[in-house]
Design an enzyme around this catalytic site. Structure first.
Site, short mmCIF file in Angstrom:
data_model
loop_
_atom_site.label_atom_id
_atom_site.label_comp_id
_atom_site.label_asym_id
_atom_site.label_seq_id
_atom_site.Cartn_x
_atom_site.Cartn_y
_atom_site.Cartn_z
CB SER A 174 60.31 -7.52 117.43
OG SER A 174 59.74 -6.64 116.49
CE1 TYR A 190 60.24 -3.72 120.84
CE2 TYR A 190 60.40 -3.98 118.45
CZ TYR A 190 59.83 -4.34 119.67
OH TYR A 190 58.86 -5.33 119.70
CB ALA A 240 70.06 -2.28 119.34
CE LYS A 247 61.36 -7.03 121.57
NZ LYS A 247 60.84 -7.96 122.57
P1 NAP Z 1 51.86 -5.20 125.98
O1 NAP Z 1 50.43 -5.59 125.92
O2 NAP Z 1 52.21 -3.80 126.30
O3 NAP Z 1 52.60 -6.20 126.96
C1 NAP Z 1 53.90 -5.97 127.44
C2 NAP Z 1 54.06 -6.72 128.75
O4 NAP Z 1 55.38 -6.52 129.24
C3 NAP Z 1 53.09 -6.23 129.83
O5 NAP Z 1 52.58 -7.34 130.50
C4 NAP Z 1 53.99 -5.41 130.74
O6 NAP Z 1 53.45 -5.48 132.04
C5 NAP Z 1 55.30 -6.17 130.62
N1 NAP Z 1 56.46 -5.37 130.99
C6 NAP Z 1 56.91 -4.23 130.44
N2 NAP Z 1 58.00 -3.78 131.08
C7 NAP Z 1 58.24 -4.67 132.08
C8 NAP Z 1 59.23 -4.78 133.10
N3 NAP Z 1 60.18 -3.84 133.25
N4 NAP Z 1 59.19 -5.84 133.95
C9 NAP Z 1 58.21 -6.77 133.83
N5 NAP Z 1 57.27 -6.74 132.87
C10 NAP Z 1 57.27 -5.69 132.03
O7 NAP Z 1 52.57 -5.49 124.58
P2 NAP Z 1 52.69 -6.81 123.67
O8 NAP Z 1 52.51 -6.35 122.28
O9 NAP Z 1 51.86 -7.91 124.18
O10 NAP Z 1 54.23 -7.14 123.88
C11 NAP Z 1 54.70 -8.43 124.24
C12 NAP Z 1 56.01 -8.69 123.51
O11 NAP Z 1 55.76 -8.77 122.11
C13 NAP Z 1 57.06 -7.60 123.70
O12 NAP Z 1 58.33 -8.18 123.94
C14 NAP Z 1 57.03 -6.87 122.37
O13 NAP Z 1 58.27 -6.27 122.06
C15 NAP Z 1 56.73 -8.02 121.43
N6 NAP Z 1 56.21 -7.58 120.13
C16 NAP Z 1 54.97 -7.00 120.03
C17 NAP Z 1 54.52 -6.61 118.79
C18 NAP Z 1 53.18 -5.94 118.62
O14 NAP Z 1 52.89 -5.41 117.52
N7 NAP Z 1 52.31 -5.96 119.62
C19 NAP Z 1 55.32 -6.79 117.64
C20 NAP Z 1 56.57 -7.36 117.78
C21 NAP Z 1 56.99 -7.78 119.03
P3 NAP Z 1 53.58 -4.39 133.21
O15 NAP Z 1 53.42 -3.04 132.58
O16 NAP Z 1 52.44 -4.77 134.13
O17 NAP Z 1 54.93 -4.61 133.84
#
Ligand code: NAP
Length: 252
Positions: A143, A155, A157, A159
């Site tokens: 991130s 978060y 820390a 990332k």
């Molecule tokens: P999201 O739609 O909430 O997806 C997160 C995914 O992680 C879901 O599939 C969730 O599935 C899974 N997950 C969460 N905890 C888990 C666990 N303990 N074990 C296995 N799977 C788990 O959010 P997203 O934005 O696509 O996030 C994806 C990545 O992008 C993350 O690492 C996030 O930090 C990063 N990111 C996102 C943004 C943003 O603005 N969206 C910005 C910077 C970085 P289940 O709940 O089914 O387990």
């Protein structure tokens, strides 16, 4: 001809958002995709969609915090596809922009366990198979919060730890055919990042972070997926240990 023809990819956090978008893109590019997250129904629905569109997909539910679940996903991938070319460590949770003085112990532990230790678990289980094959690409979804520290304390820390782990693994395997890079998304609308969820974030700390950033708007899931695709495929075969920011320039 697809950019990932013949490759096998494990994608964590594939039940929604960036992980689901990446899985669909990879399948269209010819990879067999192993979808994992905790919500099995979501994974199965996506696997069915991918298969209907002519791709190959396997859904295996699991929690990245649990070593036995991670071992099971890797074992099932090896049993069915016989190899792992690509690992996308994408699963993650946000921490509501909690600054250090307001971050509860439980939230800290959960964010570190999911966003950082989960990545370590998958790398540790998958790397031996990549070493045996003499090749492989690991792409960690970190991130901008892990580079510019513009998120909550746990978060940021976690990332930053992911980016450190990325470079450490790249260094360990440099020149061996095994590569490790990270994609660092800026704000991207997903289930983790909705207006309702943002309204529950720590407003005071969010404003402090925002002072150091220029608001360039949101990216789309597909923009993150294309960056992940670049690192996953052979077009980036000489690129390792790199952190790619996809945030429309909001941190320049
Ligand atoms: P999201 O739609 O909430 O997806 C997160 C995914 O992680 C879901 O599939 C969730 O599935 C899974 N997950 C969460 N905890 C888990 C666990 N303990 N074990 C296995 N799977 C788990 O959010 P997203 O934005 O696509 O996030 C994806 C990545 O992008 C993350 O690492 C996030 O930090 C990063 N990111 C996102 C943004 C943003 O603005 N969206 C910005 C910077 C970085 P289940 O709940 O089914 O387990």
């Amino acid at each position: 001809m697809g950019r990932l023809d013949g490759k096998v990819a494990i994608i964590t956090g594939a039940s929604s958002g960036i992980g689901a978008g990446t899985a669909e893109l990879f399948a269209k590019e010819g990879a067999a995709v192993v979808l994992t997250a905790r919500r099995k129904d979501r994974l199965e629905a996506l696997a069915e969609k991918i298969e209907k569109e002519g791709g190959r997909a396997l859904a295996v539910a699991g929690d990245v915090r649990e070593v036995e679940d991670v071992k099971n996903v890797v074992a099932q991938t090896m049993a069915i596809f016989g190899k792992i070319d690509i690992l996308v460590n994408n699963a993650g949770i946000l921490d509501k922009h909690m600054p250090a003085i307001r971050c509860p112990e439980e939230l800290w532990n959960d964010v570190i366990a999911t966003d950082l230790t989960g990545v370590f678990h998958y790398c540790r289980e998958v790397l031996p198979h990549m070493v045996e094959a003499g090749k492989g690409s690991i792409v960690n979804v970190s991130s901008i919060g892990g580079i510019y520290m513009s998120a909550g304390v746990s978060y940021s820390a976690a990332k930053a730890g992911v980016n450190g782990l990325t470079r450490n693994i790249a260094l360990q395997y440099a020149g061996t055919g095994i590569r490790c890079n990270s994609v660092n998304p800026g704000p991207t609308p997903t289930e983790a990042n909705t207006p309702e969820k943002l309204a529950t974030f720590d407003e005071e700390f969010r404003e402090i972070c925002a002072k150091h950033q220029f608001w360039a708007g949101e990216s789309e899931v597909i923009d993150q997926a294309y960056a992940i695709l670049f690192f996953a495929g052979d077009e980036s075969r000489y690129v390792t240990g790199q952190w790619l920011v996809v945030d429309r320039g909001m941190n320049l």
